[in-house]
Design a protein around this motif. Structure first.
Motif, PDB file in Angstrom:
ATOM      1  N   LEU A 177      38.029  23.043  32.037  1.00 19.70           N
ATOM      2  CA  LEU A 177      38.529  22.341  33.226  1.00 19.70           C
ATOM      3  C   LEU A 177      37.677  22.562  34.474  1.00 19.70           C
ATOM      4  O   LEU A 177      37.478  21.636  35.253  1.00 19.70           O
ATOM      5  N   VAL A 178      37.217  23.801  34.690  1.00 21.52           N
ATOM      6  CA  VAL A 178      36.536  24.119  35.957  1.00 21.52           C
ATOM      7  C   VAL A 178      35.104  24.595  35.774  1.00 21.52           C
ATOM      8  O   VAL A 178      34.428  24.897  36.758  1.00 21.52           O
ATOM      9  N   GLY A 179      34.642  24.687  34.546  1.00 20.70           N
ATOM     10  CA  GLY A 179      33.287  25.161  34.291  1.00 20.70           C
ATOM     11  C   GLY A 179      33.266  26.665  34.067  1.00 20.70           C
ATOM     12  O   GLY A 179      34.159  27.395  34.504  1.00 20.70           O
ATOM     13  N   ALA A 180      32.210  27.102  33.384  1.00 20.65           N
ATOM     14  CA  ALA A 180      32.113  28.514  32.999  1.00 20.65           C
ATOM     15  C   ALA A 180      32.050  29.451  34.193  1.00 20.65           C
ATOM     16  O   ALA A 180      32.711  30.495  34.203  1.00 20.65           O
ATOM     17  N   ALA A 181      31.278  29.104  35.219  1.00 14.20           N
ATOM     18  CA  ALA A 181      31.108  30.014  36.366  1.00 14.20           C
ATOM     19  C   ALA A 181      32.424  30.190  37.118  1.00 14.20           C
ATOM     20  O   ALA A 181      32.812  31.327  37.436  1.00 14.20           O
ATOM     21  N   ARG A 182      33.112  29.094  37.406  1.00 14.06           N
ATOM     22  CA  ARG A 182      34.386  29.185  38.144  1.00 14.06           C
ATOM     23  C   ARG A 182      35.435  29.921  37.300  1.00 14.06           C
ATOM     24  O   ARG A 182      36.192  30.751  37.813  1.00 14.06           O
ATOM     25  N   ALA A 183      35.494  29.610  36.002  1.00 12.26           N
ATOM     26  CA  ALA A 183      36.456  30.284  35.122  1.00 12.26           C
ATOM     27  C   ALA A 183      36.193  31.789  35.079  1.00 12.26           C
ATOM     28  O   ALA A 183      37.130  32.582  35.151  1.00 12.26           O
ATOM     29  N   THR A 184      34.935  32.183  34.999  1.00 11.09           N
ATOM     30  CA  THR A 184      34.587  33.605  34.998  1.00 11.09           C
ATOM     31  C   THR A 184      35.051  34.266  36.287  1.00 11.09           C
ATOM     32  O   THR A 184      35.616  35.368  36.269  1.00 11.09           O
ATOM     33  N   HIS A 185      34.828  33.595  37.418  1.00  6.34           N
ATOM     34  CA  HIS A 185      35.258  34.117  38.726  1.00  6.34           C
ATOM     35  C   HIS A 185      36.778  34.294  38.768  1.00  6.34           C
ATOM     36  O   HIS A 185      37.281  35.349  39.157  1.00  6.34           O
ATOM     37  N   VAL A 186      37.520  33.270  38.347  1.00  7.18           N
ATOM     38  CA  VAL A 186      38.992  33.311  38.379  1.00  7.18           C
ATOM     39  C   VAL A 186      39.513  34.398  37.443  1.00  7.18           C
ATOM     40  O   VAL A 186      40.359  35.219  37.826  1.00  7.18           O
ATOM     41  N   LEU A 187      39.004  34.434  36.216  1.00  7.25           N
ATOM     42  CA  LEU A 187      39.503  35.399  35.239  1.00  7.25           C
ATOM     43  C   LEU A 187      39.152  36.830  35.623  1.00  7.25           C
ATOM     44  O   LEU A 187      39.948  37.751  35.413  1.00  7.25           O
ATOM     45  N   ALA A 188      37.973  37.034  36.216  1.00  9.69           N
ATOM     46  CA  ALA A 188      37.613  38.378  36.681  1.00  9.69           C
ATOM     47  C   ALA A 188      38.537  38.821  37.809  1.00  9.69           C
ATOM     48  O   ALA A 188      38.969  39.979  37.860  1.00  9.69           O
ATOM     49  N   ALA A 189      38.847  37.905  38.723  1.00  6.49           N
ATOM     50  CA  ALA A 189      39.747  38.247  39.832  1.00  6.49           C
ATOM     51  C   ALA A 189      41.135  38.599  39.305  1.00  6.49           C
ATOM     52  O   ALA A 189      41.742  39.579  39.739  1.00  6.49           O
ATOM     53  N   LEU A 190      41.634  37.818  38.370  1.00 12.79           N
ATOM     54  CA  LEU A 190      42.951  38.105  37.794  1.00 12.79           C
ATOM     55  C   LEU A 190      42.923  39.409  37.002  1.00 12.79           C
ATOM     56  O   LEU A 190      43.837  40.228  37.104  1.00 12.79           O
ATOM     57  N   GLY A 191      41.880  39.621  36.227  1.00 13.29           N
ATOM     58  CA  GLY A 191      41.758  40.848  35.441  1.00 13.29           C
ATOM     59  C   GLY A 191      41.593  42.088  36.302  1.00 13.29           C
ATOM     60  O   GLY A 191      41.953  43.190  35.893  1.00 13.29           O
ATOM     61  N   GLY A 192      41.083  41.914  37.517  1.00 15.78           N
ATOM     62  CA  GLY A 192      40.884  43.040  38.419  1.00 15.78           C
ATOM     63  C   GLY A 192      42.165  43.618  38.972  1.00 15.78           C
ATOM     64  O   GLY A 192      42.141  44.621  39.687  1.00 15.78           O
ATOM     65  N   THR A 193      43.295  43.011  38.644  1.00  9.17           N
ATOM     66  CA  THR A 193      44.581  43.525  39.121  1.00  9.17           C
ATOM     67  C   THR A 193      45.201  44.511  38.132  1.00  9.17           C
ATOM     68  O   THR A 193      46.292  45.015  38.380  1.00  9.17           O
ATOM     69  N   ALA A 194      44.509  44.821  37.043  1.00 13.47           N
ATOM     70  CA  ALA A 194      45.066  45.683  35.997  1.00 13.47           C
ATOM     71  C   ALA A 194      45.504  47.051  36.525  1.00 13.47           C
ATOM     72  O   ALA A 194      46.465  47.624  36.020  1.00 13.47           O
ATOM     73  N   GLN A 195      44.828  47.575  37.532  1.00 10.94           N
ATOM     74  CA  GLN A 195      45.203  48.901  38.044  1.00 10.94           C
ATOM     75  C   GLN A 195      46.580  48.892  38.713  1.00 10.94           C
ATOM     76  O   GLN A 195      47.130  49.953  38.984  1.00 10.94           O
ATOM     77  N   LEU A 196      47.132  47.719  38.972  1.00  9.08           N
ATOM     78  CA  LEU A 196      48.464  47.635  39.572  1.00  9.08           C
ATOM     79  C   LEU A 196      49.576  47.564  38.522  1.00  9.08           C
ATOM     80  O   LEU A 196      50.755  47.541  38.868  1.00  9.08           O
ATOM     81  N   ALA A 197      49.207  47.543  37.248  1.00 10.98           N
ATOM     82  CA  ALA A 197      50.204  47.522  36.174  1.00 10.98           C
ATOM     83  C   ALA A 197      50.962  48.849  36.155  1.00 10.98           C
ATOM     84  O   ALA A 197      50.457  49.868  36.625  1.00 10.98           O
ATOM     85  N   PRO A 198      52.184  48.862  35.623  1.00 17.46           N
ATOM     86  CA  PRO A 198      52.918  50.125  35.501  1.00 17.46           C
ATOM     87  C   PRO A 198      52.165  51.113  34.611  1.00 17.46           C
ATOM     88  O   PRO A 198      51.369  50.715  33.759  1.00 17.46           O
ATOM     89  N   ALA A 199      52.444  52.405  34.797  1.00 18.71           N
ATOM     90  CA  ALA A 199      51.809  53.445  33.982  1.00 18.71           C
ATOM     91  C   ALA A 199      52.076  53.192  32.502  1.00 18.71           C
ATOM     92  O   ALA A 199      51.206  53.381  31.663  1.00 18.71           O
ATOM     93  N   GLU A 200      53.285  52.790  32.180  1.00 19.06           N
ATOM     94  CA  GLU A 200      53.638  52.408  30.811  1.00 19.06           C
ATOM     95  C   GLU A 200      54.065  50.944  30.847  1.00 19.06           C
ATOM     96  O   GLU A 200      55.242  50.629  30.996  1.00 19.06           O
TER      97      GLU A 200
END
Length: 184
Positions: free
Chosen positions: A72-95
């Protein structure tokens, strides 16, 4: 969605193309609850249990949400969006427990308690399951709604250099349902 899919004329179709495979995965290996009014779906909640991506042969045959986004948005934009979303993992609960990825109510049926009903139903079903249920939202208007149901903000993160602020919220504790709804 405006940040992920910036083209307004095609945004609704692009959302369906991107989110459709994700919801199909939830149907195959997660939990999807719906509310019907006059035999029409007016509200939906989709939960991803821990390990859901690894589970289920059916899920492996479905299109990848990341692949759909790239188309839908091209590889570069998708990589940017997915990296930004994946970068929130440290906010997940401990378990980490079940993740509420979608809670949506059709605009004509909002402010009638349907979202609350679906949220309580899902959390009640998760009672006693390991981990802490959690979710994320980029709409600051949603935060008070989830707080009324016992969720607590765990932190925020701006998505990429140009994106919205994402707030991650955790349920009250491992396997806990929110407090009961106030009596009418």
């Amino acid at each position: 969605m405006r940040w992920v899919l910036p083209q307004a004329p095609t945004r609704a179709d692009a959302c369906a193309a991107w989110l459709g495979p994700s919801l199909e995965r939830y149907l195959a290996a997660g939990r999807v609850d719906v509310l019907l009014v006059d035999e029409q779906v007016v509200a939906v909640a989709a939960w991803r249990p821990p390990g859901a991506e690894a589970a289920g042969a059916v899920a492996a045959t479905l299109p990848s949400p990341a692949g759909a986004l790239r188309a839908l948005v091209g590889a570069a934009r998708a990589t940017h969006v997915l990296a930004a979303l994946g970068g929130t993992a440290q906010l997940a609960p401990a378990e980490p427990g079940a993740y509420l990825n979608y809670l949506a109510v059709h605009p004509e049926h909002q402010s009638r308690g349907l979202g609350s009903r679906l949220l309580r139903h899902g959390l009640d079903a998760l009672r006693g399951e390991p981990g802490t249920p959690w979710l994320a939202t980029t709409d600051p208007r949603n935060v008070p709604f989830y707080e009324r149901h016992g969720f607590s903000p765990a932190g925020t993160r701006t998505l990429g250099d140009d994106g919205p602020v994402l707030t991650v919220l955790h349920a009250p504790g491992p396997g806990c349902a929110p407090p009961p709804a106030p009596s009418a």
